[in-house]
Design a protein around this motif. Structure first.
Motif, PDB file in Angstrom:
ATOM      1  N   LEU A   1      70.319  67.537  20.245  1.00  0.00           N
ATOM      2  CA  LEU A   1      70.716  66.439  21.135  1.00  0.00           C
ATOM      3  C   LEU A   1      72.044  65.834  20.708  1.00  0.00           C
ATOM      4  O   LEU A   1      72.905  65.541  21.552  1.00  0.00           O
ATOM      5  CB  LEU A   1      69.622  65.370  21.171  1.00  0.00           C
ATOM      6  CG  LEU A   1      68.339  65.755  21.912  1.00  0.00           C
ATOM      7  CD1 LEU A   1      67.288  64.676  21.753  1.00  0.00           C
ATOM      8  CD2 LEU A   1      68.610  66.018  23.373  1.00  0.00           C
ATOM      9  N   ALA A   2      72.218  65.659  19.407  1.00  0.00           N
ATOM     10  CA  ALA A   2      73.480  65.113  18.912  1.00  0.00           C
ATOM     11  C   ALA A   2      74.634  66.052  19.249  1.00  0.00           C
ATOM     12  O   ALA A   2      75.699  65.606  19.723  1.00  0.00           O
ATOM     13  CB  ALA A   2      73.396  64.880  17.407  1.00  0.00           C
TER      14      ALA A   2
ATOM     15  N   TRP B   1      79.310  67.291  25.259  1.00  0.00           N
ATOM     16  CA  TRP B   1      79.537  66.669  26.565  1.00  0.00           C
ATOM     17  C   TRP B   1      80.718  65.700  26.501  1.00  0.00           C
ATOM     18  O   TRP B   1      81.563  65.676  27.398  1.00  0.00           O
ATOM     19  CB  TRP B   1      78.274  65.934  27.008  1.00  0.00           C
ATOM     20  CG  TRP B   1      78.443  65.195  28.287  1.00  0.00           C
ATOM     21  CD1 TRP B   1      78.540  65.701  29.536  1.00  0.00           C
ATOM     22  CD2 TRP B   1      78.580  63.776  28.424  1.00  0.00           C
ATOM     23  NE1 TRP B   1      78.702  64.707  30.454  1.00  0.00           N
ATOM     24  CE2 TRP B   1      78.729  63.502  29.790  1.00  0.00           C
ATOM     25  CE3 TRP B   1      78.569  62.713  27.526  1.00  0.00           C
ATOM     26  CZ2 TRP B   1      78.881  62.211  30.276  1.00  0.00           C
ATOM     27  CZ3 TRP B   1      78.711  61.429  28.011  1.00  0.00           C
ATOM     28  CH2 TRP B   1      78.866  61.192  29.375  1.00  0.00           C
ATOM     29  N   GLY B   2      80.814  64.943  25.421  1.00  0.00           N
ATOM     30  CA  GLY B   2      81.933  64.024  25.249  1.00  0.00           C
ATOM     31  C   GLY B   2      83.264  64.746  25.211  1.00  0.00           C
ATOM     32  O   GLY B   2      84.245  64.305  25.830  1.00  0.00           O
TER      33      GLY B   2
ATOM     34  N   VAL C   1      72.838  66.548  31.570  1.00  0.00           N
ATOM     35  CA  VAL C   1      71.538  67.210  31.606  1.00  0.00           C
ATOM     36  C   VAL C   1      71.669  68.682  31.241  1.00  0.00           C
ATOM     37  O   VAL C   1      70.836  69.235  30.505  1.00  0.00           O
ATOM     38  CB  VAL C   1      70.901  67.047  33.004  1.00  0.00           C
ATOM     39  CG1 VAL C   1      69.618  67.845  33.121  1.00  0.00           C
ATOM     40  CG2 VAL C   1      70.652  65.591  33.313  1.00  0.00           C
ATOM     41  N   TYR C   2      72.716  69.331  31.715  1.00  0.00           N
ATOM     42  CA  TYR C   2      72.912  70.742  31.392  1.00  0.00           C
ATOM     43  C   TYR C   2      73.196  70.930  29.902  1.00  0.00           C
ATOM     44  O   TYR C   2      72.685  71.852  29.271  1.00  0.00           O
ATOM     45  CB  TYR C   2      74.034  71.344  32.221  1.00  0.00           C
ATOM     46  CG  TYR C   2      73.731  71.424  33.701  1.00  0.00           C
ATOM     47  CD1 TYR C   2      72.446  71.742  34.146  1.00  0.00           C
ATOM     48  CD2 TYR C   2      74.713  71.186  34.646  1.00  0.00           C
ATOM     49  CE1 TYR C   2      72.165  71.812  35.495  1.00  0.00           C
ATOM     50  CE2 TYR C   2      74.431  71.259  36.000  1.00  0.00           C
ATOM     51  CZ  TYR C   2      73.153  71.570  36.420  1.00  0.00           C
ATOM     52  OH  TYR C   2      72.879  71.638  37.750  1.00  0.00           O
ATOM     53  N   CYS C   3      74.017  70.071  29.355  1.00  0.00           N
ATOM     54  CA  CYS C   3      74.339  70.154  27.922  1.00  0.00           C
ATOM     55  C   CYS C   3      73.093  69.926  27.074  1.00  0.00           C
ATOM     56  O   CYS C   3      72.830  70.657  26.117  1.00  0.00           O
ATOM     57  CB  CYS C   3      75.414  69.134  27.555  1.00  0.00           C
ATOM     58  SG  CYS C   3      77.020  69.449  28.291  1.00  0.00           S
ATOM     59  N   ILE C   4      72.306  68.921  27.438  1.00  0.00           N
ATOM     60  CA  ILE C   4      71.096  68.609  26.674  1.00  0.00           C
ATOM     61  C   ILE C   4      70.079  69.743  26.805  1.00  0.00           C
ATOM     62  O   ILE C   4      69.497  70.182  25.809  1.00  0.00           O
ATOM     63  CB  ILE C   4      70.491  67.271  27.159  1.00  0.00           C
ATOM     64  CG1 ILE C   4      71.423  66.116  26.787  1.00  0.00           C
ATOM     65  CG2 ILE C   4      69.102  67.046  26.576  1.00  0.00           C
ATOM     66  CD1 ILE C   4      71.041  64.791  27.422  1.00  0.00           C
TER      67      ILE C   4
ATOM     68  N   ALA D   1      67.089  74.036  24.297  1.00  0.00           N
ATOM     69  CA  ALA D   1      66.606  75.412  24.392  1.00  0.00           C
ATOM     70  C   ALA D   1      67.059  76.234  23.188  1.00  0.00           C
ATOM     71  O   ALA D   1      66.281  77.018  22.622  1.00  0.00           O
ATOM     72  CB  ALA D   1      67.090  76.051  25.681  1.00  0.00           C
ATOM     73  N   ILE D   2      68.287  76.044  22.769  1.00  0.00           N
ATOM     74  CA  ILE D   2      68.799  76.762  21.587  1.00  0.00           C
ATOM     75  C   ILE D   2      68.050  76.320  20.340  1.00  0.00           C
ATOM     76  O   ILE D   2      67.687  77.135  19.492  1.00  0.00           O
ATOM     77  CB  ILE D   2      70.323  76.563  21.446  1.00  0.00           C
ATOM     78  CG1 ILE D   2      71.039  77.304  22.589  1.00  0.00           C
ATOM     79  CG2 ILE D   2      70.812  77.040  20.090  1.00  0.00           C
ATOM     80  CD1 ILE D   2      72.527  77.009  22.679  1.00  0.00           C
TER      81      ILE D   2
END
Length: 167
Positions: free
Chosen positions: A18-19, A25-26, A38-41, A46-47
């Motif tokens: 998440l971090a 994303w930033g 949402v896509y990045c998270i 998943a990874i």
């Protein structure tokens, strides 16, 4: 690997993912790209799950058996057995020690085996539990504490442990 260790590893991996997702994303937003968080998270989580699953599959050793591992497995592999032996030795000295230290341990192990192997709670399904554990062990599990008199003999304790093993 114990269930607790797996849970901790999964939580750590998801938190790190998440971090990393928020940082990625930033950077994407700062770079002028339109990225949905949402896509990045989702991709990062998943990874993380994939990495944890890969570590579990490739980890050496026995598969998870559901039983608690010794607390000091690396330093003293038989520490739990030494502790149990110490408790049992004190239980043979006087009745009060047996009732305080050994009996609760035997009851807990018998209760755990009843739940795991037969799906029976001895406090709610007394008839079925009594039939499974036998009369001597049932008396140990359900009677009030006895602080006077002689403690059980080695033979009696051995019989109780054998009854627990047969649950």
């Amino acid at each position: 690997m114990s269930r607790h260790q797996i849970q901790v590893m999964l939580i750590k991996a998801v938190c790190i993912a998440l971090a990393v997702a928020f940082v990625a994303w930033g950077f994407l937003v700062l770079g002028g790209l339109r990225a949905r968080p949402v896509y990045c998270i989702g991709l990062a989580v998943a990874i993380a799950v994939l990495v944890v699953c890969t570590q579990l599959v490739l980890a050496p050793g026995e598969p998870y058996s559901g039983e608690r591992e010794p607390t000091t497995a690396g330093q003293q592999p038989y520490a739990d057995l030494y502790f149990l032996e110490y408790r049992l030795s004190w239980g043979s000295v006087e009745r009060a020690r047996f009732e305080q230290r050994v009996r609760p341990l035997l009851v807990r192990v018998a209760d755990e085996r009843l739940r795991q192997r037969h799906g029976v709670d001895y406090t709610t399904d007394e008839r079925k539990a009594r039939g499974i554990v036998g009369e001597d062990l049932w008396q140990l599990m359900t009677r009030e504490s006895i602080s006077e008199g002689k403690p059980p003999t080695h033979r009696e304790v051995t019989a109780l442990v054998t009854a627990i093993e047969h649950i």
